[in-house]
Design a protein around this motif. Structure first.
Motif, PDB file in Angstrom:
ATOM      1  N   LEU A 153       0.661  -1.357  -0.053  1.00 55.57           N
ATOM      2  CA  LEU A 153       0.001   0.203   0.256  1.00 55.57           C
ATOM      3  C   LEU A 153       0.592   1.050   0.162  1.00 55.57           C
ATOM      4  O   LEU A 153       1.371   1.113   0.827  1.00 55.57           O
ATOM      5  CB  LEU A 153      -1.064  -0.054   1.277  1.00 55.57           C
ATOM      6  N   LYS A 154       0.672   2.167  -0.744  1.00 53.63           N
ATOM      7  CA  LYS A 154       1.171   3.385  -1.074  1.00 53.63           C
ATOM      8  C   LYS A 154       0.300   4.931  -0.962  1.00 53.63           C
ATOM      9  O   LYS A 154      -0.808   4.469  -1.654  1.00 53.63           O
ATOM     10  CB  LYS A 154       2.473   3.884  -2.339  1.00 53.63           C
ATOM     11  N   THR A 155       0.857   5.209  -0.841  1.00 50.34           N
ATOM     12  CA  THR A 155       0.555   6.993  -0.228  1.00 50.34           C
ATOM     13  C   THR A 155       1.356   8.402  -1.286  1.00 50.34           C
ATOM     14  O   THR A 155       2.207   8.055  -0.322  1.00 50.34           O
ATOM     15  CB  THR A 155      -0.745   7.478   0.499  1.00 50.34           C
ATOM     16  N   ASN A 156       1.113   8.722  -1.626  1.00 55.08           N
ATOM     17  CA  ASN A 156       1.841  10.120  -2.140  1.00 55.08           C
ATOM     18  C   ASN A 156       1.899  11.644  -1.509  1.00 55.08           C
ATOM     19  O   ASN A 156       0.792  12.260  -1.107  1.00 55.08           O
ATOM     20  CB  ASN A 156       1.829  10.800  -3.539  1.00 55.08           C
ATOM     21  N   THR A 157       2.788  11.901  -0.330  1.00 56.34           N
ATOM     22  CA  THR A 157       2.640  12.396   0.686  1.00 56.34           C
ATOM     23  C   THR A 157       2.219  14.321  -0.078  1.00 56.34           C
ATOM     24  O   THR A 157       2.294  14.706   0.816  1.00 56.34           O
ATOM     25  CB  THR A 157       3.755  12.720   1.430  1.00 56.34           C
ATOM     26  N   LEU A 158       3.715  14.601  -1.263  1.00 56.15           N
ATOM     27  CA  LEU A 158       2.858  15.453  -1.719  1.00 56.15           C
ATOM     28  C   LEU A 158       0.840  16.208  -2.060  1.00 56.15           C
ATOM     29  O   LEU A 158       1.237  16.945  -2.211  1.00 56.15           O
ATOM     30  CB  LEU A 158       3.881  15.238  -3.230  1.00 56.15           C
ATOM     31  N   GLY A 159       0.783  14.436  -2.644  1.00 57.43           N
ATOM     32  CA  GLY A 159      -0.455  14.826  -3.118  1.00 57.43           C
ATOM     33  C   GLY A 159      -1.436  15.857  -1.888  1.00 57.43           C
ATOM     34  O   GLY A 159      -2.411  16.346  -1.906  1.00 57.43           O
ATOM     35  N   TRP A 160      -1.211  15.122  -0.614  1.00 58.18           N
ATOM     36  CA  TRP A 160      -2.347  15.658   0.426  1.00 58.18           C
ATOM     37  C   TRP A 160      -1.886  16.670   0.514  1.00 58.18           C
ATOM     38  O   TRP A 160      -2.410  17.035   1.625  1.00 58.18           O
ATOM     39  CB  TRP A 160      -1.715  14.476   1.282  1.00 58.18           C
ATOM     40  N   LEU A 161      -0.121  17.527   0.719  1.00 55.91           N
ATOM     41  CA  LEU A 161      -0.149  18.685   0.790  1.00 55.91           C
ATOM     42  C   LEU A 161      -0.429  19.531   0.242  1.00 55.91           C
ATOM     43  O   LEU A 161      -1.151  20.466   0.068  1.00 55.91           O
ATOM     44  CB  LEU A 161       0.998  18.534   0.131  1.00 55.91           C
ATOM     45  N   SER A 206       4.300  14.625 -15.489  1.00 57.42           N
ATOM     46  CA  SER A 206       2.923  14.321 -14.838  1.00 57.42           C
ATOM     47  C   SER A 206       3.038  14.387 -13.337  1.00 57.42           C
ATOM     48  O   SER A 206       1.736  14.491 -12.755  1.00 57.42           O
ATOM     49  CB  SER A 206       2.342  13.422 -15.592  1.00 57.42           C
ATOM     50  N   ASP A 207       3.582  14.436 -12.768  1.00 53.67           N
ATOM     51  CA  ASP A 207       3.820  13.857 -10.753  1.00 53.67           C
ATOM     52  C   ASP A 207       5.002  13.612 -10.792  1.00 53.67           C
ATOM     53  O   ASP A 207       6.378  12.762 -11.224  1.00 53.67           O
ATOM     54  CB  ASP A 207       3.003  12.124 -11.501  1.00 53.67           C
ATOM     55  N   ILE A 208       4.834  14.031  -9.961  1.00 55.17           N
ATOM     56  CA  ILE A 208       6.531  13.712  -8.636  1.00 55.17           C
ATOM     57  C   ILE A 208       6.011  13.405  -7.450  1.00 55.17           C
ATOM     58  O   ILE A 208       5.172  14.300  -6.809  1.00 55.17           O
ATOM     59  CB  ILE A 208       7.409  14.686  -8.527  1.00 55.17           C
ATOM     60  N   SER A 209       6.621  11.999  -6.715  1.00 51.66           N
ATOM     61  CA  SER A 209       5.946  10.994  -5.692  1.00 51.66           C
ATOM     62  C   SER A 209       7.052  11.657  -4.830  1.00 51.66           C
ATOM     63  O   SER A 209       8.273  11.508  -4.781  1.00 51.66           O
ATOM     64  CB  SER A 209       5.366  10.325  -5.530  1.00 51.66           C
ATOM     65  N   VAL A 210       7.251  11.293  -3.578  1.00 53.43           N
ATOM     66  CA  VAL A 210       7.337  11.309  -1.736  1.00 53.43           C
ATOM     67  C   VAL A 210       6.429  10.082  -1.610  1.00 53.43           C
ATOM     68  O   VAL A 210       5.520  10.921  -0.600  1.00 53.43           O
ATOM     69  CB  VAL A 210       7.671  12.310  -1.133  1.00 53.43           C
ATOM     70  N   SER A 211       6.816   8.614  -2.299  1.00 52.27           N
ATOM     71  CA  SER A 211       5.367   8.286  -0.939  1.00 52.27           C
ATOM     72  C   SER A 211       6.002   7.156   0.133  1.00 52.27           C
ATOM     73  O   SER A 211       7.587   6.919   0.169  1.00 52.27           O
ATOM     74  CB  SER A 211       5.162   7.111  -2.297  1.00 52.27           C
ATOM     75  N   LEU A 212       4.784   7.270   1.023  1.00 44.13           N
ATOM     76  CA  LEU A 212       5.125   6.027   2.125  1.00 44.13           C
ATOM     77  C   LEU A 212       4.711   4.816   1.322  1.00 44.13           C
ATOM     78  O   LEU A 212       3.171   4.737   0.830  1.00 44.13           O
ATOM     79  CB  LEU A 212       4.502   6.881   3.137  1.00 44.13           C
ATOM     80  N   VAL A 213       5.148   3.955   1.649  1.00 41.96           N
ATOM     81  CA  VAL A 213       4.917   2.836   0.973  1.00 41.96           C
ATOM     82  C   VAL A 213       4.850   1.738   2.217  1.00 41.96           C
ATOM     83  O   VAL A 213       5.947   0.820   3.106  1.00 41.96           O
ATOM     84  CB  VAL A 213       6.064   1.657  -0.229  1.00 41.96           C
ATOM     85  N   TYR A 214       4.049   0.532   3.060  1.00 41.63           N
ATOM     86  CA  TYR A 214       4.052   0.109   3.747  1.00 41.63           C
ATOM     87  C   TYR A 214       3.389  -1.590   2.976  1.00 41.63           C
ATOM     88  O   TYR A 214       3.004  -1.638   1.982  1.00 41.63           O
ATOM     89  CB  TYR A 214       2.512   0.852   4.638  1.00 41.63           C
ATOM     90  N   ASN A 269      -4.095  10.685  -1.855  1.00 43.13           N
ATOM     91  CA  ASN A 269      -4.534   9.221  -3.315  1.00 43.13           C
ATOM     92  C   ASN A 269      -4.246   8.069  -2.702  1.00 43.13           C
ATOM     93  O   ASN A 269      -3.670   8.162  -0.929  1.00 43.13           O
ATOM     94  CB  ASN A 269      -3.385   9.459  -3.954  1.00 43.13           C
ATOM     95  N   MET A 270      -4.461   6.790  -3.188  1.00 44.04           N
ATOM     96  CA  MET A 270      -4.308   6.144  -2.574  1.00 44.04           C
ATOM     97  C   MET A 270      -3.697   5.039  -3.661  1.00 44.04           C
ATOM     98  O   MET A 270      -4.236   4.995  -4.694  1.00 44.04           O
ATOM     99  CB  MET A 270      -5.284   5.261  -1.552  1.00 44.04           C
ATOM    100  N   GLY A 271      -2.757   3.999  -3.532  1.00 44.66           N
ATOM    101  CA  GLY A 271      -2.005   3.038  -4.904  1.00 44.66           C
ATOM    102  C   GLY A 271      -1.719   2.435  -4.407  1.00 44.66           C
ATOM    103  O   GLY A 271      -1.351   1.985  -2.468  1.00 44.66           O
ATOM    104  N   VAL A 272      -2.351   0.624  -4.590  1.00 46.53           N
ATOM    105  CA  VAL A 272      -1.595  -0.405  -4.210  1.00 46.53           C
ATOM    106  C   VAL A 272      -0.433  -1.154  -5.325  1.00 46.53           C
ATOM    107  O   VAL A 272      -0.560  -1.094  -6.711  1.00 46.53           O
ATOM    108  CB  VAL A 272      -2.147  -1.626  -4.337  1.00 46.53           C
ATOM    109  N   GLU A 273       0.515  -2.038  -4.841  1.00 46.95           N
ATOM    110  CA  GLU A 273       1.431  -2.374  -5.974  1.00 46.95           C
ATOM    111  C   GLU A 273       1.474  -3.755  -5.343  1.00 46.95           C
ATOM    112  O   GLU A 273       1.484  -4.473  -4.173  1.00 46.95           O
ATOM    113  CB  GLU A 273       2.781  -2.116  -5.567  1.00 46.95           C
ATOM    114  N   TYR A 274       1.270  -4.932  -6.745  1.00 46.86           N
ATOM    115  CA  TYR A 274       1.376  -6.437  -6.743  1.00 46.86           C
ATOM    116  C   TYR A 274       2.679  -6.559  -7.912  1.00 46.86           C
ATOM    117  O   TYR A 274       3.305  -6.784  -8.528  1.00 46.86           O
ATOM    118  CB  TYR A 274      -0.139  -6.347  -6.977  1.00 46.86           C
ATOM    119  N   SER A 275       3.277  -7.461  -6.419  1.00 45.95           N
ATOM    120  CA  SER A 275       4.263  -8.264  -6.814  1.00 45.95           C
ATOM    121  C   SER A 275       3.951  -9.377  -8.374  1.00 45.95           C
ATOM    122  O   SER A 275       3.327 -10.138  -7.897  1.00 45.95           O
ATOM    123  CB  SER A 275       5.293  -8.883  -6.063  1.00 45.95           C
ATOM    124  N   LEU A 276       4.341  -9.395  -9.387  1.00 45.48           N
ATOM    125  CA  LEU A 276       3.971 -10.026 -10.638  1.00 45.48           C
ATOM    126  C   LEU A 276       4.721 -12.130 -10.108  1.00 45.48           C
ATOM    127  O   LEU A 276       4.059 -12.962 -11.126  1.00 45.48           O
ATOM    128  CB  LEU A 276       4.429 -10.193 -11.830  1.00 45.48           C
TER     129      LEU A 276
END
Length: 306
Positions: free
Chosen positions: A53-61, A236-244, A66-73
């Protein structure tokens, strides 16, 4: 009584000092250590460990939750491919008196990533050329605990963006490439928190209108249609994200499979050896044909002389 109070205070102070000393001198095995499930092994990932699970802290500012998910193939710790997706939507209501600037956006994005870790390189083994230095995964001072990624993304946003006299509102379709790095920052008992820095660069197709603020009537009005590609390339996007993540952090994911690389090198050596043997065999056949041809020619000349 005074002497008794002094003795009691001294005993208390001595007890505190002894407790602190015991804590300081306690062996590392007696201290609390976070479980290291899969953190330092090559075990396959469990099904829940393949999700992040991840979220871009710059978006919250920017007041854009925003919220995202990542899946290992693959469950293999040597897998380097992941698929991620995220959604975002700005919050806020329009004031009674419209503002000169406007920022509203909601949309989503899909991204295919390939991860890698840098490896150590012998300082005496210099790079062959500038391309080798730029694209090699070997570094003289390798930070092997970092993970790097390169990706391809596609996304859609519905936006209302106005920061000057004219703004844009409508659909935005995006494609491009992404690049970034991920580093571990904190270990929980059974999970980890990583920090991700990334940038997305690509092309954007606009299907909407240019608009401006009509102050007299207190409304935004379209002034002309805007359809086509925006100036290329765009960030289109710059991210500083926390990934759990549940399970191992980026430090022990997407590893370099040394055994597979050795097997690949051996296979390449065998192919080169087979190709060289085939070339040698072809050269021997050519030499034999030339010798036979020369022998026949010599025989014909001998027959003529006789």
């Amino acid at each position: 009584m005074y002497l008794l109070r002094k003795l009691k205070a001294g005993k208390t102070l001595m007890g505190i000092i002894c407790v602190l000393g015991l804590l300081e001198c306690a062996p590392a095995q007696a201290q609390y250590v976070l479980p290291k499930k899969n953190l330092n092994s090559a075990e396959p990932l469990a099904s829940n460990e393949r999700w992040s699970l991840k979220t871009n802290t710059l978006g919250w500012l920017l007041l854009t939750p925003n919220m995202g998910v990542e899946y290992s193939l693959s469950a293999s710790p040597y897998n380097t491919w992941t698929l991620s997706g995220n959604v975002r939507a700005s919050i806020g209501t329009e004031p009674d008196v419209l503002d000169y600037s406007q920022y509203k956006v909601y949309g989503g994005r899909l991204e295919l990533r390939k991860y890698w870790h840098n490896r150590g390189r012998d300082p005496q083994n210099a790079y062959e050329n500038i391309f080798d230095a730029a694209f090699s995964h070997e570094r003289f001072n390798a930070r092997t605990w970092r993970g790097y990624y390169f990706g391809l993304y596609a996304g859609y946003d519905n936006a209302k963006l106005k920061f000057s006299r004219e703004g844009y509102r409508g659909d935005v379709y995006q494609v491009g490439v992404s690049y970034g790095l991920v580093r571990p920052i904190y270990n929980y008992p059974n999970s980890v928190l990583d920090l991700e820095f990334g940038i997305n660069v690509g092309a954007a197709y606009l299907n909407g209108h240019k608009y401006e603020l009509d102050k007299i009537n207190n409304r935004y009005v379209n002034i002309r249609e805007r359809k086509g590609f925006a100036h290329f390339p765009i960030v289109s996007d710059i991210s500083v994200s926390l990934v759990y993540r549940y399970g191992p952090s980026i430090k022990n994911r997407h590893r370099y499979d040394q055994a597979k690389q050795v097997a690949r090198i051996e296979a390449q050596a065998q192919r080169r050896k087979a190709a060289e043997a085939k070339r040698d065999e072809a050269a021997a056949k050519r030499a034999a044909r030339q010798e036979a041809k020369a022998a026949r020619k010599a025989a014909r000349e001998a027959a003529k002389n006789n």
